[in-house]
Design an enzyme around this catalytic site. Structure first.
Site, short mmCIF file in Angstrom:
data_model
loop_
_atom_site.label_atom_id
_atom_site.label_comp_id
_atom_site.label_asym_id
_atom_site.label_seq_id
_atom_site.Cartn_x
_atom_site.Cartn_y
_atom_site.Cartn_z
N CYS A 102 36.71 38.24 40.07
CA CYS A 102 38.24 39.19 40.84
C CYS A 102 39.09 39.89 39.61
O CYS A 102 40.17 38.72 39.22
CB CYS A 102 38.79 38.32 41.94
SG CYS A 102 40.10 39.68 43.01
N CYS A 157 43.32 39.29 41.61
CA CYS A 157 43.83 38.14 41.98
C CYS A 157 43.46 37.27 40.01
O CYS A 157 45.47 37.20 40.09
CB CYS A 157 42.15 37.13 41.67
SG CYS A 157 41.11 37.58 43.86
N ASP A 158 42.96 37.74 38.87
CA ASP A 158 43.44 37.27 37.33
C ASP A 158 43.88 37.84 36.89
O ASP A 158 43.94 37.64 35.97
CB ASP A 158 41.97 36.60 37.59
CG ASP A 158 41.59 35.66 38.43
OD1 ASP A 158 42.72 34.76 38.96
OD2 ASP A 158 40.33 34.98 39.10
#
Ligand code: NAP
Length: 315
Positions: free
Chosen positions: A137, A140-141
């Site tokens: 992701c 997300c990261d």
């Protein structure tokens, strides 16, 4: 095989969508029963820091966020049971949820079973997944890879989107694809292939993620399928974007699913299905946004729908 008393609402899944649905139906005094499967807490429990869930300016650990949601759901009377759903019968009332060891009966059902990212299975991928450099992701990261080189594996819309998103942070993004043309839509493919920070690595399959001994990704070993030559991309992050598998199989015969297996909600709704009183929420019904907050939003919508439906049909 045993059957249960008839529940008001059964929620299948304990990710953001399922637990948000539990909080809302719990607060509506419906005493929801949540069925949890093999990954309690869902995909977020495998993420380290969540920085984009509103309300947490310092970020929050993914596992902690899910623990908080569970505590909040429990506070409002949610019950949790472990079970593995194998099939359902939605043709009559009450709805029947067939599990490997029992059948659960419910007036209304919210399915929030999520989707599992497809993984390549190469050595090092599993060992370095989640906080050690392998992730699924970028949203997300991605911010953890400022001024670093990273690799994205895949050639579809997800891979192109992940690669483009990562250009905001990374110095260089290698887009590693096993063929010489992207499967992604034309516009996404053009954006990715012409971006100055993205280097397409064609005809190449990943062979191993390097860095297992050090506990952090140090490179991605790849092999050119036309020449057979192996080489290593010196990257700190590996983003696997080869598709997701929605966890919809036990329900697919009873509800509408699209060609990729995602639930297809009824026209005019994100969460209603063709079966009255049965709702879907989160990544099992959403291949576009796939965020914790959008899943939570769908869980909330499904809960409100269920609550209204039960009020009309006798809870
Ligand atoms: P996808 O379209 O199925 O693409 C998966 C990609 O991964 C393909 O390029 C495939 O290669 C490659 N791949 C599969 N298994 C592999 C393996 N073991 N090793 C290396 N490469 C592998 O999946 P997706 O990109 O997640 O998209 C899923 C659906 O969501 C699509 O309908 C897509 O259009 C949609 N989507 C839309 C958007 C958007 O509109 N913004 C964003 C994301 C997703 P091959 O090409 O050789 O098969």
């Amino acid at each position: 095989m045993s059957t249960s008393p008839v529940e008001n609402v059964v929620i299948v899944g304990t990710g953001c969508a399922g637990l948000t649905a539990a909080i809302y139906t719990g607060r509506a005094n419906l005493k929801p029963l949540v069925i949890e499967g093999s990954l309690p807490g869902g995909q977020l429990t495998t993420t380290s820091e969540v920085e984009n869930f509103p309300g947490f300016p310092q970020g929050i650990d993914g596992f902690q966020l899910m623990t908080n949601l569970r505590e909040q759901a429990t506070k409002f009377g949610t019950r949790f049971e472990q079970a593995f759903v194998t099939s359902v019968d939605f043709t009559a009332m009450p709805r029947r949820i067939v599990c490997s060891d029992r059948t659960i009966l419910a007036k209304s059902v919210i399915i929030a079973t999520g989707a599992s990212p497809r993984m390549t299975g190469i050595p090092g991928e599993k060992e370095l997944y989640g906080g050690k450099g392998v992730t699924t992701c970028a949203t997300c990261d991605g911010a953890f890879y400022r001024k670093m080189d990273v690799a994205v594996i895949g050639g579809g819309d997800s891979a192109a989107e992940e690669a483009l998103f990562l250009t905001r942070f990374a110095s260089r993004v290698y887009l590693v694809h096993r063929r010489d043309a992207l499967r992604a839509s034309k516009i996404m493919a053009e954006r990715a292939t012409t971006h100055e920070k993205i280097t397409c690595v064609w005809d190449s399959v990943p062979v191993a993620v390097e860095g297992v001994d050090a506990g952090a990704v140090s490179g991605l070993r790849i092999k050119n399928v036309k020449t057979g030559v192996e080489s290593t991309l010196a990257v700190k992050g590996v983003f696997v974007a080869i598709g997701h598998m929605p966890n919809t199989a036990p329900f697919a015969a009873a509800l509408d699913v699209d060609e990729n297996g995602y639930f297809k909600p009824a026209a005019g709704s994100q969460v209603r299905t063709k079966v009255p009183g049965v709702y879907v929420a989160g990544d099992c019904a959403d291949h576009v946004y796939r965020q914790a907050i959008t899943a939570a939003g769908m869980g909330c919508a499904a809960a409100i729908e269920a609550e209204r439906w039960l009020a009309e049909h006798g809870a």
